[in-house]
Design a protein around this motif. Sequence first.
Motif, PDB file in Angstrom:
ATOM      1  N   ALA A  13      28.785  -5.304   5.955  1.00 45.93           N
ATOM      2  CA  ALA A  13      28.566  -5.133   4.515  1.00 45.93           C
ATOM      3  C   ALA A  13      29.440  -6.057   3.684  1.00 45.93           C
ATOM      4  O   ALA A  13      29.085  -6.429   2.572  1.00 45.93           O
ATOM      5  N   LEU A  14      30.620  -6.472   4.191  1.00 51.24           N
ATOM      6  CA  LEU A  14      31.538  -7.314   3.433  1.00 51.24           C
ATOM      7  C   LEU A  14      31.175  -8.775   3.574  1.00 51.24           C
ATOM      8  O   LEU A  14      30.679  -9.198   4.603  1.00 51.24           O
ATOM      9  N   PRO A  15      31.409  -9.613   2.527  1.00 50.82           N
ATOM     10  CA  PRO A  15      31.183 -11.048   2.653  1.00 50.82           C
ATOM     11  C   PRO A  15      32.228 -11.656   3.551  1.00 50.82           C
ATOM     12  O   PRO A  15      33.251 -11.069   3.858  1.00 50.82           O
ATOM     13  N   ALA A  16      31.964 -12.884   3.971  1.00 51.80           N
ATOM     14  CA  ALA A  16      32.883 -13.560   4.888  1.00 51.80           C
ATOM     15  C   ALA A  16      34.196 -13.886   4.222  1.00 51.80           C
ATOM     16  O   ALA A  16      35.222 -13.976   4.872  1.00 51.80           O
ATOM     17  N   ALA A  17      34.233 -14.092   2.906  1.00 52.57           N
ATOM     18  CA  ALA A  17      35.466 -14.435   2.201  1.00 52.57           C
ATOM     19  C   ALA A  17      35.520 -13.642   0.900  1.00 52.57           C
ATOM     20  O   ALA A  17      34.513 -13.462   0.217  1.00 52.57           O
ATOM     21  N   VAL A  18      36.665 -13.152   0.563  1.00 53.83           N
ATOM     22  CA  VAL A  18      36.883 -12.382  -0.651  1.00 53.83           C
ATOM     23  C   VAL A  18      37.810 -13.170  -1.560  1.00 53.83           C
ATOM     24  O   VAL A  18      38.931 -13.509  -1.162  1.00 53.83           O
ATOM     25  N   ASP A  19      37.335 -13.503  -2.798  1.00 54.93           N
ATOM     26  CA  ASP A  19      38.120 -14.288  -3.747  1.00 54.93           C
ATOM     27  C   ASP A  19      38.872 -13.336  -4.670  1.00 54.93           C
ATOM     28  O   ASP A  19      38.275 -12.722  -5.556  1.00 54.93           O
ATOM     29  N   ILE A  20      40.138 -13.174  -4.426  1.00 58.76           N
ATOM     30  CA  ILE A  20      40.972 -12.279  -5.222  1.00 58.76           C
ATOM     31  C   ILE A  20      41.938 -13.121  -6.034  1.00 58.76           C
ATOM     32  O   ILE A  20      42.761 -13.852  -5.474  1.00 58.76           O
ATOM     33  N   GLN A  21      41.827 -13.046  -7.368  1.00 59.55           N
ATOM     34  CA  GLN A  21      42.720 -13.782  -8.253  1.00 59.55           C
ATOM     35  C   GLN A  21      43.809 -12.853  -8.759  1.00 59.55           C
ATOM     36  O   GLN A  21      43.566 -11.668  -8.994  1.00 59.55           O
ATOM     37  N   PRO A  22      45.021 -13.375  -8.934  1.00 59.08           N
ATOM     38  CA  PRO A  22      46.089 -12.536  -9.465  1.00 59.08           C
ATOM     39  C   PRO A  22      45.779 -12.092 -10.890  1.00 59.08           C
ATOM     40  O   PRO A  22      45.035 -12.754 -11.620  1.00 59.08           O
ATOM     41  N   ALA A  23      46.325 -10.969 -11.265  1.00 58.98           N
ATOM     42  CA  ALA A  23      46.078 -10.427 -12.599  1.00 58.98           C
ATOM     43  C   ALA A  23      46.635 -11.365 -13.662  1.00 58.98           C
ATOM     44  O   ALA A  23      47.673 -11.989 -13.479  1.00 58.98           O
ATOM     45  N   CYS A  24      45.919 -11.461 -14.782  1.00 58.28           N
ATOM     46  CA  CYS A  24      46.348 -12.298 -15.901  1.00 58.28           C
ATOM     47  C   CYS A  24      47.181 -11.436 -16.833  1.00 58.28           C
ATOM     48  O   CYS A  24      46.656 -10.588 -17.551  1.00 58.28           O
ATOM     49  N   LEU A  25      48.500 -11.651 -16.802  1.00 56.77           N
ATOM     50  CA  LEU A  25      49.410 -10.834 -17.577  1.00 56.77           C
ATOM     51  C   LEU A  25      49.465 -11.315 -19.017  1.00 56.77           C
ATOM     52  O   LEU A  25      49.033 -12.404 -19.349  1.00 56.77           O
ATOM     53  N   GLY A  38      24.586 -21.625 -13.540  1.00 56.98           N
ATOM     54  CA  GLY A  38      23.682 -20.497 -13.686  1.00 56.98           C
ATOM     55  C   GLY A  38      24.409 -19.328 -14.321  1.00 56.98           C
ATOM     56  O   GLY A  38      24.889 -19.406 -15.441  1.00 56.98           O
ATOM     57  N   SER A  39      24.486 -18.232 -13.583  1.00 55.76           N
ATOM     58  CA  SER A  39      25.212 -17.060 -14.057  1.00 55.76           C
ATOM     59  C   SER A  39      26.604 -16.964 -13.458  1.00 55.76           C
ATOM     60  O   SER A  39      27.313 -15.978 -13.693  1.00 55.76           O
ATOM     61  N   VAL A  40      27.016 -17.974 -12.697  1.00 57.57           N
ATOM     62  CA  VAL A  40      28.324 -17.976 -12.043  1.00 57.57           C
ATOM     63  C   VAL A  40      29.257 -18.884 -12.815  1.00 57.57           C
ATOM     64  O   VAL A  40      28.938 -20.044 -13.086  1.00 57.57           O
ATOM     65  N   GLU A  41      30.414 -18.355 -13.196  1.00 58.97           N
ATOM     66  CA  GLU A  41      31.420 -19.110 -13.939  1.00 58.97           C
ATOM     67  C   GLU A  41      32.641 -19.344 -13.067  1.00 58.97           C
ATOM     68  O   GLU A  41      33.042 -18.469 -12.291  1.00 58.97           O
ATOM     69  N   THR A  42      33.215 -20.517 -13.189  1.00 55.59           N
ATOM     70  CA  THR A  42      34.451 -20.848 -12.487  1.00 55.59           C
ATOM     71  C   THR A  42      35.582 -20.893 -13.498  1.00 55.59           C
ATOM     72  O   THR A  42      35.470 -21.565 -14.530  1.00 55.59           O
ATOM     73  N   TYR A  43      36.652 -20.174 -13.189  1.00 55.54           N
ATOM     74  CA  TYR A  43      37.752 -20.034 -14.135  1.00 55.54           C
ATOM     75  C   TYR A  43      38.989 -20.784 -13.657  1.00 55.54           C
ATOM     76  O   TYR A  43      39.201 -20.970 -12.458  1.00 55.54           O
ATOM     77  N   GLY A  44      39.815 -21.188 -14.608  1.00 49.77           N
ATOM     78  CA  GLY A  44      41.068 -21.843 -14.308  1.00 49.77           C
ATOM     79  C   GLY A  44      42.195 -20.834 -14.167  1.00 49.77           C
ATOM     80  O   GLY A  44      41.975 -19.619 -14.077  1.00 49.77           O
ATOM     81  N   ASP A  45      43.415 -21.350 -14.147  1.00 49.80           N
ATOM     82  CA  ASP A  45      44.575 -20.478 -14.020  1.00 49.80           C
ATOM     83  C   ASP A  45      44.826 -19.728 -15.320  1.00 49.80           C
ATOM     84  O   ASP A  45      44.388 -20.121 -16.399  1.00 49.80           O
ATOM     85  N   CYS A  46      45.570 -18.664 -15.191  1.00 49.79           N
ATOM     86  CA  CYS A  46      45.909 -17.860 -16.360  1.00 49.79           C
ATOM     87  C   CYS A  46      46.904 -18.629 -17.228  1.00 49.79           C
ATOM     88  O   CYS A  46      47.914 -19.134 -16.759  1.00 49.79           O
ATOM     89  N   GLY A  47      46.589 -18.734 -18.511  1.00 41.77           N
ATOM     90  CA  GLY A  47      47.466 -19.462 -19.412  1.00 41.77           C
ATOM     91  C   GLY A  47      46.965 -19.379 -20.838  1.00 41.77           C
ATOM     92  O   GLY A  47      46.274 -18.435 -21.226  1.00 41.77           O
ATOM     93  N   VAL A  48      47.302 -20.406 -21.624  1.00 40.52           N
ATOM     94  CA  VAL A  48      46.950 -20.412 -23.037  1.00 40.52           C
ATOM     95  C   VAL A  48      45.494 -20.838 -23.207  1.00 40.52           C
ATOM     96  O   VAL A  48      44.982 -21.686 -22.481  1.00 40.52           O
ATOM     97  N   CYS A  49      44.825 -20.219 -24.169  1.00 46.55           N
ATOM     98  CA  CYS A  49      43.448 -20.583 -24.473  1.00 46.55           C
ATOM     99  C   CYS A  49      43.430 -21.814 -25.385  1.00 46.55           C
ATOM    100  O   CYS A  49      44.312 -21.983 -26.222  1.00 46.55           O
ATOM    101  N   PRO A  50      42.444 -22.682 -25.239  1.00 47.32           N
ATOM    102  CA  PRO A  50      42.333 -23.849 -26.135  1.00 47.32           C
ATOM    103  C   PRO A  50      42.120 -23.408 -27.579  1.00 47.32           C
ATOM    104  O   PRO A  50      41.728 -22.269 -27.859  1.00 47.32           O
ATOM    105  N   ARG A  51      42.379 -24.334 -28.506  1.00 45.95           N
ATOM    106  CA  ARG A  51      42.184 -24.027 -29.924  1.00 45.95           C
ATOM    107  C   ARG A  51      40.716 -23.741 -30.189  1.00 45.95           C
ATOM    108  O   ARG A  51      39.827 -24.433 -29.708  1.00 45.95           O
ATOM    109  N   GLY A  52      40.484 -22.721 -30.979  1.00 42.96           N
ATOM    110  CA  GLY A  52      39.119 -22.312 -31.262  1.00 42.96           C
ATOM    111  C   GLY A  52      38.588 -21.281 -30.302  1.00 42.96           C
ATOM    112  O   GLY A  52      37.409 -20.927 -30.386  1.00 42.96           O
ATOM    113  N   GLN A  53      39.436 -20.799 -29.386  1.00 44.16           N
ATOM    114  CA  GLN A  53      39.041 -19.768 -28.443  1.00 44.16           C
ATOM    115  C   GLN A  53      40.082 -18.653 -28.440  1.00 44.16           C
ATOM    116  O   GLN A  53      41.234 -18.861 -28.828  1.00 44.16           O
TER     117      GLN A  53
END
Length: 326
Positions: A13-25, A38-53
């Motif tokens: 039932a489990l996928p071959a790899a589990v992508d666990i990201q550390p919590a964004c404090l 498509g409906s899949v988004e790739t995110y960067g590291d936790c940090g400051v948001c760009p201006r306008g976001q």
Amino acid sequence: LTLRALPSNAARALPAAVDIQPACLGLYCGRTVLSVNGSVETYGDCGVCPRGQRTDDNKICRECMGSPDRYDWLYLGFMAMLPLVLHWFFIEWYSGKKSSSAVLQHLTALLECSVAAVVTLLVSDPVGSLHIRSCRVKKLSDWYTMLYNPSPDYITTVHCTHEAVYPLYTIVFIYYAFCLVLMMLLRPLLVKKIACGLGRSDRFKSIYAALYFFPILTVLQAVGGGLLYYAFPYIILVLSLVTLAVYMSASEVEFFKDLLVRKKRLVVLFSHWLLHAYGIISISKLDKLEQDLPLLALVPAPALFYLMTAKYTEPSRILSEGGNGH
């Protein structure tokens, strides 16, 4: 974690790899969207948001696509009025009673601030439009994100300071900069030609005063922008009441005929009434017109109360009655 340690059914039932990201404090730290497939988004590291976001509920940086509501526009209008009112005050203060240049200087100051406001809107995103996109103000801390940078190990600080109230914070600084530039381009030439009734050292004093109050307004916005956002309607009401009472007392206005004799006093009175109305509208936000519009009938009340009671509070009359009583 290995699949061999699990039962066969769970392993399938489990996928071959589990992508666990550390919590964004942090309250305002987020992950930027690097790519969308498509409906899949790739995110960067936790940090400051760009201006306008700013971050959403899932700690993802999202672009501000909303528009300022009525209260936001009223706040921007208040911040735009501050330099104009100060311009008019110092022009009147230093122009002198016999100077005929005050009216033209008032109109020039109005032109400077109006053009600065339009240019500020045009250079804001979206560029070339009088409309601006913004993020919604949710709470007071949105104005002071620099106070909420997290320290996960109490040694290293993750800097997530960004404009969560975009663009309500920085747009005021841009407006003040345009006001200052336009004043330095237009006012000295005008004053030099028309301020003939003033001395050489007095004709530029209103401009020198602006060079002092613009830095003060800038610091006020930088430090107390969030407080002003929530308190400006009450500040308008209190200041307009106090200044109206001081002006009418200093001008010795006691009866309605005193206002009709000099048109300047009527202009000052109507200006204060406009400020009263602006403060009442800012407090009520005109959410319910049938309940809020009747409140505007209270605008003339302070001036009428002063005119009806001024003759009873005249210092000379109080002193004479006190002396007769003894």
